[in-house]
Design an enzyme around this catalytic site. Sequence first.
Site, PDB file in Angstrom:
ATOM      1  N   SER A  68      -3.522  31.895  49.839  1.00  0.00           N
ATOM      2  CA  SER A  68      -3.747  32.927  49.474  1.00  0.00           C
ATOM      3  C   SER A  68      -3.992  34.553  50.795  1.00  0.00           C
ATOM      4  O   SER A  68      -2.957  34.080  50.892  1.00  0.00           O
ATOM      5  CB  SER A  68      -4.783  32.808  48.588  1.00  0.00           C
ATOM      6  OG  SER A  68      -5.734  34.066  48.052  1.00  0.00           O
ATOM      7  N   ASP A 285      -0.240  35.384  47.398  1.00  0.00           N
ATOM      8  CA  ASP A 285       0.232  33.598  47.247  1.00  0.00           C
ATOM      9  C   ASP A 285       0.102  34.712  45.651  1.00  0.00           C
ATOM     10  O   ASP A 285       0.470  34.266  44.584  1.00  0.00           O
ATOM     11  CB  ASP A 285      -0.643  33.108  46.685  1.00  0.00           C
ATOM     12  CG  ASP A 285      -2.474  32.867  46.335  1.00  0.00           C
ATOM     13  OD1 ASP A 285      -2.789  33.946  46.670  1.00  0.00           O
ATOM     14  OD2 ASP A 285      -2.579  31.911  45.939  1.00  0.00           O
ATOM     15  N   ALA A 379     -14.279  41.813  40.898  1.00  0.00           N
ATOM     16  CA  ALA A 379     -13.943  43.364  41.723  1.00  0.00           C
ATOM     17  C   ALA A 379     -12.894  43.073  42.930  1.00  0.00           C
ATOM     18  O   ALA A 379     -11.777  44.318  42.665  1.00  0.00           O
ATOM     19  CB  ALA A 379     -15.402  43.689  42.452  1.00  0.00           C
ATOM     20  N   ASN A 380     -12.263  42.228  43.510  1.00  0.00           N
ATOM     21  CA  ASN A 380     -11.324  42.015  44.142  1.00  0.00           C
ATOM     22  C   ASN A 380      -9.748  41.660  43.931  1.00  0.00           C
ATOM     23  O   ASN A 380      -8.764  42.233  44.897  1.00  0.00           O
ATOM     24  CB  ASN A 380     -11.403  40.571  45.297  1.00  0.00           C
ATOM     25  CG  ASN A 380     -10.773  38.841  44.691  1.00  0.00           C
ATOM     26  OD1 ASN A 380     -11.064  39.163  43.849  1.00  0.00           O
ATOM     27  ND2 ASN A 380     -12.293  38.478  45.053  1.00  0.00           N
ATOM     28  N   ARG A 503     -25.844  36.675  49.909  1.00  0.00           N
ATOM     29  CA  ARG A 503     -25.178  35.219  49.449  1.00  0.00           C
ATOM     30  C   ARG A 503     -24.842  34.751  50.205  1.00  0.00           C
ATOM     31  O   ARG A 503     -24.091  35.504  50.640  1.00  0.00           O
ATOM     32  CB  ARG A 503     -24.636  34.848  48.481  1.00  0.00           C
ATOM     33  CG  ARG A 503     -23.779  36.375  48.019  1.00  0.00           C
ATOM     34  CD  ARG A 503     -22.846  35.719  46.499  1.00  0.00           C
ATOM     35  NE  ARG A 503     -22.306  34.348  47.099  1.00  0.00           N
ATOM     36  CZ  ARG A 503     -20.445  34.369  46.933  1.00  0.00           C
ATOM     37  NH1 ARG A 503     -20.077  35.233  48.064  1.00  0.00           N
ATOM     38  NH2 ARG A 503     -19.549  33.049  47.259  1.00  0.00           N
ATOM     39  N   GLY A 506     -18.686  31.442  49.871  1.00  0.00           N
ATOM     40  CA  GLY A 506     -18.049  29.295  49.944  1.00  0.00           C
ATOM     41  C   GLY A 506     -16.557  29.596  50.681  1.00  0.00           C
ATOM     42  O   GLY A 506     -16.185  28.545  51.216  1.00  0.00           O
ATOM     43  N   THR A 507     -15.936  30.470  50.765  1.00  0.00           N
ATOM     44  CA  THR A 507     -14.938  30.222  52.550  1.00  0.00           C
ATOM     45  C   THR A 507     -15.692  31.019  53.762  1.00  0.00           C
ATOM     46  O   THR A 507     -14.204  30.466  54.343  1.00  0.00           O
ATOM     47  CB  THR A 507     -13.829  31.368  51.600  1.00  0.00           C
ATOM     48  OG1 THR A 507     -13.863  32.435  51.651  1.00  0.00           O
ATOM     49  CG2 THR A 507     -14.047  30.891  49.750  1.00  0.00           C
TER      50      THR A 507
END
Length: 548
Positions: A68, A285, A379-380, A503, A506-507
């Site tokens: 991505s 991507d 939002a991205n 938070r 996750g990546t």
Amino acid sequence: MTMTLDYNAIKSNIIPHKVEGTKYAYGTAGFRTKAELLDSVMYKVGILATLRSKKLNGATIGVMITASHNPEEDNGVKLVDPRGEMLEQSWESYATKLANANDGDSLAEAIDQIVTAHEINVEARAAVIYAYDTRPSCPELVKCLEQGLTVSGAEATGFGLKTTPMLHYLVRCINSAGTSDAYGEPTEEGYYKKLSEAFKVAVSGKPRLSTLHVDCANGVGAPKLAEFAKHLPEDVLSLKIINDDTHTQGKLNKDCGADFVKTRQQAPLGSEIAPGDRYCSYDGDADRIVFYYVDSNNVFKLLDGDKIAGLAAMFIMELVQDAGIDTLKVGVVQTAYANGSSTNYLTNVLKVPVSCVPTGVKHLHHEAEKYDIGVYFEANGHGTVLFSPEALNTIKTAEAKTPAQQQSIQQLQAVTDVINQTVGDAISDMLLVETILTNREWSPEEWDQAYTDLPNRLVKVVVADRTIFKTTNAERELVEPEGLQEKINEHVAKYSQGRSFVRASGTEDAVRVYAEAATRSECDELAYKVSLLVYNEAGGVGKPPMMP
Ligand code: NG1
Ligand code: ZN
């Protein structure tokens, strides 16, 4: 060809981890790391895709090789389920387990566990399709994937270079072929035809907009959009592609693309944006898109995923009303990263129900399925619109009482075909926005008038162990580390329209701090205060955060 699982072949062809001790995890976006560490993972993913297909009675499973918006040296891989959606969550842990098995016996054991847990008939047929983006590491990784598919006995079909959403489209088309909800022709050409034909209907009778400049992040979106453009005459859609160099090493996503534009709030390298121009940026991507323009004072203005969601919801709600089928209920799904002004606009101006879910497209997608028409966007810029089977049927069979109603029904029908309903899709979302702007005869400024974004900031804080961060309320509140949320609240209370949450990513190996407030300086101060709090109270590593 043998369909059964040949354990001997699986064991003896295993590709070992390049670096001993590497821990792999199937996260929000599949496996994603440095490309050189992924050969062994690809092999296992091939086997997992086969098992998933066998489990689902031979339904076609998709595998996409991409990272991505990540830098060019990274790569990644993710699985696509039969309706074109992300891999079912409960299988993510199997993916992780397989990926970490580093010798024949532990791999065979991990496979056995899946076979037993799901009572998989190992003799069953398996079908897998796969595609990849323009990263230089892809061809090697494709070979490793193919090896995994071969040893596990899948009927495998390579679709070559594709955008991520095209692969999702293909999976859905193949699996729905010959049924009452056949999604389309399972070819790249079929994808272009479906979108271009629908777009022509959706904008018919309206004057064409000015040229749209498209930054393709020097990724796969560039050749694919150029190909797509051949299906639309210039007098229907005028496009100018920039950042389309997929051959020079190091250019992918470099200072361009949707992620760059969204996080830096500035136009990409290679653009010569001037007042009056309309621009958009895809990611590497082509599953994300953001729009932007500069106002008469040359001030950069971003139209992100929240703005697209607002525009789409507004347009679709009006069409449903005009078509006389407002029994169909529209809803919008966001995450905590949605700008507070957008949520306010949706709730109080459009008066549309809004749900907030944890980060990650799979969460948004599932929540959107609860509505007749569910609009979801991060939002991205990653998002789409889902129409339930009942909603599609209502639209298809609606009977118009007036010519105006007839036109709205026809347009709504076209809109359902313009939208890629499997996953967020930059080309398709671009066409949706262009459809709406064309019909409203709006400039980006006019679109932007719906509401003004609250100043916001996203900060990364590196801590010793990000897994200690536990959240609730769709990630908007911390449960652990204990007491930290109360301290965040104390800061937030001091700022007008202040909001902040924390938070674990996750990546990436970091904690994300989001803050927004009424003014830029208040927002920056709040982001700084909360970042420092996290750093001091939860094991910050490296340099402490600084005031921007
Ligand atoms: P993480 O790293 O979990 O914040 C990021 C994006 C998500 C999503 C995933 C997958 C933000 C704040 N987070 O997740 O929205 O796109 O990557 O690519 O944009
Ligand atoms: Zn992407």
